[in-house]
Design a protein around this motif. Structure first.
Motif, PDB file in Angstrom:
ATOM      1  N   LEU A   1      31.753  62.308  35.001  1.00 22.51           N
ATOM      2  CA  LEU A   1      31.088  61.068  35.355  1.00 22.51           C
ATOM      3  C   LEU A   1      29.750  61.427  35.995  1.00 22.51           C
ATOM      4  CD1 LEU A   1      31.447  57.966  35.459  1.00 22.51           C
ATOM      5  CD2 LEU A   1      32.625  58.278  37.637  1.00 22.51           C
TER       6      LEU A   1
ATOM      7  N   GLY B   1      25.134  57.585  38.229  1.00 21.76           N
ATOM      8  CA  GLY B   1      24.699  56.344  37.598  1.00 21.76           C
ATOM      9  C   GLY B   1      25.571  55.898  36.434  1.00 21.76           C
ATOM     10  N   GLN B   2      26.509  56.724  36.011  1.00 19.73           N
ATOM     11  CA  GLN B   2      27.354  56.401  34.862  1.00 19.73           C
ATOM     12  C   GLN B   2      28.618  55.674  35.314  1.00 19.73           C
ATOM     13  OE1 GLN B   2      28.932  59.851  32.816  1.00 19.73           O
ATOM     14  NE2 GLN B   2      29.254  58.720  30.914  1.00 19.73           N
ATOM     15  N   ARG B   3      29.210  54.928  34.387  1.00 18.93           N
ATOM     16  CA  ARG B   3      30.485  54.272  34.631  1.00 18.93           C
ATOM     17  C   ARG B   3      31.417  54.569  33.465  1.00 18.93           C
ATOM     18  NH1 ARG B   3      26.675  50.463  33.351  1.00 18.93           N
ATOM     19  NH2 ARG B   3      27.123  49.210  31.514  1.00 18.93           N
TER      20      ARG B   3
ATOM     21  N   CYS C   1      34.761  51.835  42.509  1.00 17.19           N
ATOM     22  CA  CYS C   1      35.224  50.974  41.420  1.00 17.19           C
ATOM     23  C   CYS C   1      34.247  49.814  41.280  1.00 17.19           C
ATOM     24  CB  CYS C   1      36.609  50.407  41.726  1.00 17.19           C
ATOM     25  SG  CYS C   1      37.896  51.631  41.901  1.00 17.19           S
ATOM     26  N   LEU C   2      33.793  49.585  40.076  1.00 18.57           N
ATOM     27  CA  LEU C   2      32.975  48.406  39.826  1.00 18.57           C
ATOM     28  C   LEU C   2      33.899  47.198  39.719  1.00 18.57           C
ATOM     29  CD1 LEU C   2      30.324  49.696  37.273  1.00 18.57           C
ATOM     30  CD2 LEU C   2      30.099  49.386  39.729  1.00 18.57           C
TER      31      LEU C   2
ATOM     32  N   LEU D   1      37.724  50.934  36.340  1.00 17.00           N
ATOM     33  CA  LEU D   1      36.305  51.062  36.019  1.00 17.00           C
ATOM     34  C   LEU D   1      35.618  51.823  37.153  1.00 17.00           C
ATOM     35  CD1 LEU D   1      33.928  50.462  34.201  1.00 17.00           C
ATOM     36  CD2 LEU D   1      33.759  48.199  35.259  1.00 17.00           C
TER      37      LEU D   1
ATOM     38  N   ALA E   1      32.578  54.209  38.821  1.00 17.09           N
ATOM     39  CA  ALA E   1      31.136  54.421  38.767  1.00 17.09           C
ATOM     40  C   ALA E   1      30.767  55.520  39.745  1.00 17.09           C
ATOM     41  CB  ALA E   1      30.383  53.142  39.120  1.00 17.09           C
ATOM     42  N   ASN E   2      29.777  56.298  39.355  1.00 20.73           N
ATOM     43  CA  ASN E   2      29.298  57.390  40.203  1.00 20.73           C
ATOM     44  C   ASN E   2      27.994  56.957  40.854  1.00 20.73           C
ATOM     45  OD1 ASN E   2      28.387  59.720  41.392  1.00 20.73           O
ATOM     46  ND2 ASN E   2      28.799  61.036  39.629  1.00 20.73           N
ATOM     47  N   LEU E   3      28.063  56.626  42.123  1.00 20.01           N
ATOM     48  CA  LEU E   3      26.875  56.267  42.891  1.00 20.01           C
ATOM     49  C   LEU E   3      26.329  57.471  43.648  1.00 20.01           C
ATOM     50  CD1 LEU E   3      28.035  52.819  44.340  1.00 20.01           C
ATOM     51  CD2 LEU E   3      26.834  53.296  42.182  1.00 20.01           C
TER      52      LEU E   3
END
Length: 149
Positions: free
Chosen positions: A41, A44-46, A79-80, A97, A99-101
């Motif tokens: 991941l 910025g990717q999900r 998690c988004l 879901l 996401a990598n912040l």
């Protein structure tokens, strides 16, 4: 108050841990990644990550999918659509879901804890259409209206 929730491990996922609480008073059941191979991941990717399980809960309950605080703090993984809602009539595979912040790529491995599932009671609600709403001090003040900063 106690509720019975049925859990079904999907074929090919016999090695995946079933959701479990990691301490006696924990509210969430940890969910595990049922990925067939490692997933990376990127920042910025999900990704939609399978858990290899499905559940059946009685009406009046919902399951909420939430981030794990350790992953969020240490790696920026969240998690988004959080909390994600699983309705009582859904019988498909639970997927998370993610996401990598964060600022570095994060590798998701099979059977790694990726999120938590918390059960909540859903009240029976009846919406009633009216011509006017009652007044309050706040009124229609929206985002940030009640604070000074």
């Amino acid at each position: 108050m106690s509720f019975e929730v049925q859990i079904h491990r999907l074929a090919g996922n016999e090695d995946i841990e079933l959701p479990r609480k990691m301490s006696e008073l924990a509210s969430g059941f940890d969910l595990y990644a049922a990925v067939s191979e490692e997933l990376t991941l990127a920042p910025g990717q999900r990704l939609l990550v399978p858990t290899g399980i499905a559940i059946a809960m009685p009406g009046g309950l919902e399951a909420q999918i939430r981030p794990r605080s350790g992953l969020a703090y240490k790696h920026g993984i969240t998690c988004l659509n959080s909390p994600g809602t699983i309705d009582a009539d859904y019988r498909g595979e639970i997927k998370v879901l993610l996401a990598n912040l964060g600022q570095e790529a994060f590798v998701i491995r099979r059977n790694e804890r990726i999120a938590q599932m918390v059960f909540q009671i859903v009240p029976e609600v009846e919406l009633i259409q009216v011509d006017e709403l009652s007044e309050t001090i706040r009124g229609a003040g929206g985002f940030g209206h009640t604070g000074t900063k």
